[in-house]
Design a protein around this motif. Structure first.
Motif, PDB file in Angstrom:
ATOM      1  N   TRP A 153       3.823   3.786  -8.258  1.00 57.48           N
ATOM      2  CA  TRP A 153       4.668   4.319  -7.201  1.00 57.48           C
ATOM      3  C   TRP A 153       5.904   5.059  -7.704  1.00 57.48           C
ATOM      4  O   TRP A 153       6.425   5.925  -7.010  1.00 57.48           O
ATOM      5  CB  TRP A 153       5.112   3.196  -6.267  1.00 57.48           C
ATOM      6  CG  TRP A 153       4.034   2.719  -5.348  1.00 57.48           C
ATOM      7  CD1 TRP A 153       2.789   3.233  -5.193  1.00 57.48           C
ATOM      8  CD2 TRP A 153       4.113   1.612  -4.441  1.00 57.48           C
ATOM      9  NE1 TRP A 153       2.078   2.518  -4.255  1.00 57.48           N
ATOM     10  CE2 TRP A 153       2.865   1.523  -3.774  1.00 57.48           C
ATOM     11  CE3 TRP A 153       5.106   0.691  -4.128  1.00 57.48           C
ATOM     12  CZ2 TRP A 153       2.605   0.543  -2.829  1.00 57.48           C
ATOM     13  CZ3 TRP A 153       4.847  -0.286  -3.172  1.00 57.48           C
ATOM     14  CH2 TRP A 153       3.602  -0.353  -2.526  1.00 57.48           C
ATOM     15  N   GLU A 191      -4.682   1.863  -5.167  1.00 58.27           N
ATOM     16  CA  GLU A 191      -3.636   2.852  -4.923  1.00 58.27           C
ATOM     17  C   GLU A 191      -3.934   4.176  -5.627  1.00 58.27           C
ATOM     18  O   GLU A 191      -3.566   5.246  -5.136  1.00 58.27           O
ATOM     19  CB  GLU A 191      -2.291   2.320  -5.412  1.00 58.27           C
ATOM     20  CG  GLU A 191      -1.767   1.124  -4.641  1.00 58.27           C
ATOM     21  CD  GLU A 191      -1.199   1.490  -3.292  1.00 58.27           C
ATOM     22  OE1 GLU A 191      -0.921   2.679  -3.062  1.00 58.27           O
ATOM     23  OE2 GLU A 191      -1.022   0.589  -2.454  1.00 58.27           O
ATOM     24  N   SER A 204      -6.310   7.214  -3.696  1.00 59.86           N
ATOM     25  CA  SER A 204      -5.747   8.154  -2.723  1.00 59.86           C
ATOM     26  C   SER A 204      -4.796   9.136  -3.397  1.00 59.86           C
ATOM     27  O   SER A 204      -4.781  10.326  -3.059  1.00 59.86           O
ATOM     28  CB  SER A 204      -5.038   7.394  -1.599  1.00 59.86           C
ATOM     29  OG  SER A 204      -4.065   6.509  -2.121  1.00 59.86           O
ATOM     30  N   LEU A 205      -3.979   8.661  -4.340  1.00 63.66           N
ATOM     31  CA  LEU A 205      -3.077   9.567  -5.053  1.00 63.66           C
ATOM     32  C   LEU A 205      -3.861  10.644  -5.801  1.00 63.66           C
ATOM     33  O   LEU A 205      -3.464  11.820  -5.817  1.00 63.66           O
ATOM     34  CB  LEU A 205      -2.206   8.778  -6.031  1.00 63.66           C
ATOM     35  CG  LEU A 205      -1.007   8.043  -5.444  1.00 63.66           C
ATOM     36  CD1 LEU A 205      -0.311   7.227  -6.520  1.00 63.66           C
ATOM     37  CD2 LEU A 205      -0.024   9.014  -4.799  1.00 63.66           C
ATOM     38  N   TYR A 224      -1.876   2.904   6.962  1.00 59.44           N
ATOM     39  CA  TYR A 224      -1.153   1.815   6.313  1.00 59.44           C
ATOM     40  C   TYR A 224      -0.412   1.007   7.370  1.00 59.44           C
ATOM     41  O   TYR A 224      -0.085   1.499   8.458  1.00 59.44           O
ATOM     42  CB  TYR A 224      -0.186   2.359   5.266  1.00 59.44           C
ATOM     43  CG  TYR A 224       1.213   2.621   5.780  1.00 59.44           C
ATOM     44  CD1 TYR A 224       2.285   1.806   5.401  1.00 59.44           C
ATOM     45  CD2 TYR A 224       1.472   3.676   6.649  1.00 59.44           C
ATOM     46  CE1 TYR A 224       3.560   2.036   5.875  1.00 59.44           C
ATOM     47  CE2 TYR A 224       2.742   3.908   7.124  1.00 59.44           C
ATOM     48  CZ  TYR A 224       3.793   3.092   6.737  1.00 59.44           C
ATOM     49  OH  TYR A 224       5.056   3.314   7.217  1.00 59.44           O
ATOM     50  N   LEU A 231       7.503   2.104  -0.988  1.00 56.24           N
ATOM     51  CA  LEU A 231       6.086   2.329  -0.677  1.00 56.24           C
ATOM     52  C   LEU A 231       5.855   3.763  -0.224  1.00 56.24           C
ATOM     53  O   LEU A 231       4.953   4.451  -0.724  1.00 56.24           O
ATOM     54  CB  LEU A 231       5.647   1.332   0.393  1.00 56.24           C
ATOM     55  CG  LEU A 231       4.200   1.359   0.871  1.00 56.24           C
ATOM     56  CD1 LEU A 231       3.806  -0.026   1.385  1.00 56.24           C
ATOM     57  CD2 LEU A 231       3.977   2.375   1.993  1.00 56.24           C
ATOM     58  N   ARG A 232       6.672   4.221   0.717  1.00 61.97           N
ATOM     59  CA  ARG A 232       6.468   5.566   1.254  1.00 61.97           C
ATOM     60  C   ARG A 232       6.710   6.629   0.189  1.00 61.97           C
ATOM     61  O   ARG A 232       5.946   7.601   0.064  1.00 61.97           O
ATOM     62  CB  ARG A 232       7.378   5.795   2.461  1.00 61.97           C
ATOM     63  CG  ARG A 232       7.074   4.896   3.654  1.00 61.97           C
ATOM     64  CD  ARG A 232       7.759   5.411   4.899  1.00 61.97           C
ATOM     65  NE  ARG A 232       7.149   6.655   5.330  1.00 61.97           N
ATOM     66  CZ  ARG A 232       6.205   6.743   6.265  1.00 61.97           C
ATOM     67  NH1 ARG A 232       5.757   5.652   6.843  1.00 61.97           N
ATOM     68  NH2 ARG A 232       5.710   7.913   6.611  1.00 61.97           N
ATOM     69  N   ARG A 267       3.721   6.636  -2.256  1.00 62.67           N
ATOM     70  CA  ARG A 267       2.415   7.069  -1.748  1.00 62.67           C
ATOM     71  C   ARG A 267       2.421   8.491  -1.208  1.00 62.67           C
ATOM     72  O   ARG A 267       1.417   9.200  -1.323  1.00 62.67           O
ATOM     73  CB  ARG A 267       1.957   6.112  -0.643  1.00 62.67           C
ATOM     74  CG  ARG A 267       1.498   4.757  -1.143  1.00 62.67           C
ATOM     75  CD  ARG A 267       1.104   3.864   0.012  1.00 62.67           C
ATOM     76  NE  ARG A 267       0.465   2.628  -0.430  1.00 62.67           N
ATOM     77  CZ  ARG A 267       0.156   1.615   0.382  1.00 62.67           C
ATOM     78  NH1 ARG A 267       0.423   1.698   1.677  1.00 62.67           N
ATOM     79  NH2 ARG A 267      -0.427   0.529  -0.093  1.00 62.67           N
ATOM     80  N   GLU A 268       3.479   8.914  -0.569  1.00 64.14           N
ATOM     81  CA  GLU A 268       3.494  10.238   0.057  1.00 64.14           C
ATOM     82  C   GLU A 268       3.853  11.300  -0.978  1.00 64.14           C
ATOM     83  O   GLU A 268       4.944  11.861  -0.978  1.00 64.14           O
ATOM     84  CB  GLU A 268       4.475  10.259   1.230  1.00 64.14           C
ATOM     85  CG  GLU A 268       3.969   9.482   2.422  1.00 64.14           C
ATOM     86  CD  GLU A 268       4.801   9.695   3.665  1.00 64.14           C
ATOM     87  OE1 GLU A 268       4.224  10.082   4.699  1.00 64.14           O
ATOM     88  OE2 GLU A 268       6.012   9.461   3.616  1.00 64.14           O
ATOM     89  N   ARG A 269       2.902  11.581  -1.843  1.00 66.69           N
ATOM     90  CA  ARG A 269       3.088  12.595  -2.875  1.00 66.69           C
ATOM     91  C   ARG A 269       1.872  13.505  -2.903  1.00 66.69           C
ATOM     92  O   ARG A 269       0.803  13.146  -2.419  1.00 66.69           O
ATOM     93  CB  ARG A 269       3.301  11.922  -4.236  1.00 66.69           C
ATOM     94  CG  ARG A 269       4.596  11.126  -4.283  1.00 66.69           C
ATOM     95  CD  ARG A 269       4.936  10.700  -5.692  1.00 66.69           C
ATOM     96  NE  ARG A 269       4.182   9.530  -6.124  1.00 66.69           N
ATOM     97  CZ  ARG A 269       4.254   9.038  -7.360  1.00 66.69           C
ATOM     98  NH1 ARG A 269       5.003   9.629  -8.273  1.00 66.69           N
ATOM     99  NH2 ARG A 269       3.556   7.957  -7.681  1.00 66.69           N
ATOM    100  N   LEU A 328      -0.745  13.967   0.155  1.00 63.18           N
ATOM    101  CA  LEU A 328      -1.078  12.694   0.780  1.00 63.18           C
ATOM    102  C   LEU A 328      -0.080  12.377   1.896  1.00 63.18           C
ATOM    103  O   LEU A 328       1.134  12.491   1.702  1.00 63.18           O
ATOM    104  CB  LEU A 328      -1.085  11.592  -0.273  1.00 63.18           C
ATOM    105  CG  LEU A 328      -1.813  10.288   0.076  1.00 63.18           C
ATOM    106  CD1 LEU A 328      -2.311   9.620  -1.201  1.00 63.18           C
ATOM    107  CD2 LEU A 328      -0.887   9.329   0.809  1.00 63.18           C
ATOM    108  N   LEU A 330       0.946   9.443   4.969  1.00 64.79           N
ATOM    109  CA  LEU A 330       0.757   8.101   5.513  1.00 64.79           C
ATOM    110  C   LEU A 330       0.723   8.161   7.033  1.00 64.79           C
ATOM    111  O   LEU A 330       1.526   8.866   7.654  1.00 64.79           O
ATOM    112  CB  LEU A 330       1.892   7.178   5.077  1.00 64.79           C
ATOM    113  CG  LEU A 330       1.992   6.839   3.589  1.00 64.79           C
ATOM    114  CD1 LEU A 330       3.146   5.872   3.349  1.00 64.79           C
ATOM    115  CD2 LEU A 330       0.696   6.240   3.085  1.00 64.79           C
TER     116      LEU A 330
END
Length: 292
Positions: A79, A120, A123-124, A136, A148-149, A152-154, A157, A159
């Motif tokens: 992350w 994890e 999805s990345l 999520y 977390l956000r 993951r939000e890279r 991607l 959420l």
């Protein structure tokens, strides 16, 4: 330091460690948790035995405990490190030809990933190449949600919260050709699942993955990130052995069966300690094929 700030602080501190270091510490932590938690040992032993058809050996139980610890402690690295650095630890991808075939036929991807290996990373990785949405649930520890956000939000991607509005957004995206992914072996809440066999025992299983598979022009592929301790991950892309089709119930059963097949490829890296067979409050008693 206030308690609510301690967890993000520790998470950021661990994120400065190398992946080999985190995998080593995670393995030790998993062994310690196994030694101290009778509940963890019980879930691990019972669920593993049901899948294998025999009691797991002590060596198998301990290896699974180590992998569970590694699963937890690699999160700060995944992350918080720059995306290019994280992706550099994906040392191999097997099955990309199935993605190529899916794109060539103009289908939209529904990626299903069990609680296995590093879920994890899948999805990345896919979010580097295409718009990709994942469902999520906000964590119980609110202090960890910004981490977390951000983690993951890279790439491409996005959420989407696992509620009615989020599901509508996912369905709209699938119809527009936007891929989506979720963990179909996550125990759902009341009214969100049906009873379906999972390694021979009724498990309250989400219907969402099956419903999404019904969206026109959507194809299911299974993904999992095999952990290579100290090195990184090997990404596997696997087509279902049989088409996911038929009634909603038939699709739910078919997805569970595909997950079983995938998990048995590497049972050491599945999260057997997760209470997959719990009954949500207010849910009906388990029935499979009319039997209670």
């Amino acid at each position: 330091m206030p308690r609510l700030q301690l967890l993000p602080f520790l998470f950021r501190l661990l994120g400065r460690c190398s992946l080999p270091c985190l995998h080593h510490l995670g393995g030790l932590g998993g062994m310690l948790a196994h030694a101290l938690s009778p509940r963890l040992r019980r879930h691990l032993r019972e669920n593993y035995a049901r899948a294998l058809g025999r009691q797991p050996t002590l060596s198998e139980r301990l290896e699974n405990a180590r992998e569970t610890g590694r699963m937890m402690l690699e999160l700060p690295f995944v992350w918080q490190r720059p995306l290019d650095e994280v992706m550099a630890h994906v040392v191999e991808v097997r099955g990309m030809e199935h993605m190529d075939a899916l794109r060539a036929e103009g289908s939209t991807l529904l990626a299903l990933t069990p609680h296995m290996g590093c879920f994890e990373i899948t999805s990345l990785y896919m979010g580097r190449f295409m718009p990709f949405s994942i469902l999520y649930r906000p964590p119980k520890q609110k202090a960890i949600e910004p981490l977390l956000r951000a983690g993951r939000e890279r790439g491409q991607l996005t959420l989407v919260t696992a509620d009615l509005s989020g599901v509508r957004q996912i369905i709209k995206g699938l119809r527009q050709g936007i891929a989506t992914g979720l963990l179909p072996d996550q125990a759902p809440g009341k009214g969100e699942g049906i009873w379906s066999p999972f390694f021979g025992r009724p498990a309250y299983t989400m219907t969402l993955a099956a419903r999404l598979s019904e969206v026109k022009n959507t194809r299911v592929l299974l993904f999992w990130g095999e952990r290579l301790p100290g090195r990184g991950w090997r990404l596997h892309i696997v087509p279902p052995r049989r088409p996911i089709e038929g009634s909603l119930e038939e699709r739910v059963h078919a997805i569970n069966h595909e997950l079983e097949t995938l998990i048995l490829r590497c049972p050491a890296q599945y999260l057997w300690a997760y209470n997959r067979y719990k009954t949500p409050a207010g849910a009906p008693q388990p029935t499979v094929n009319g039997e209670s």
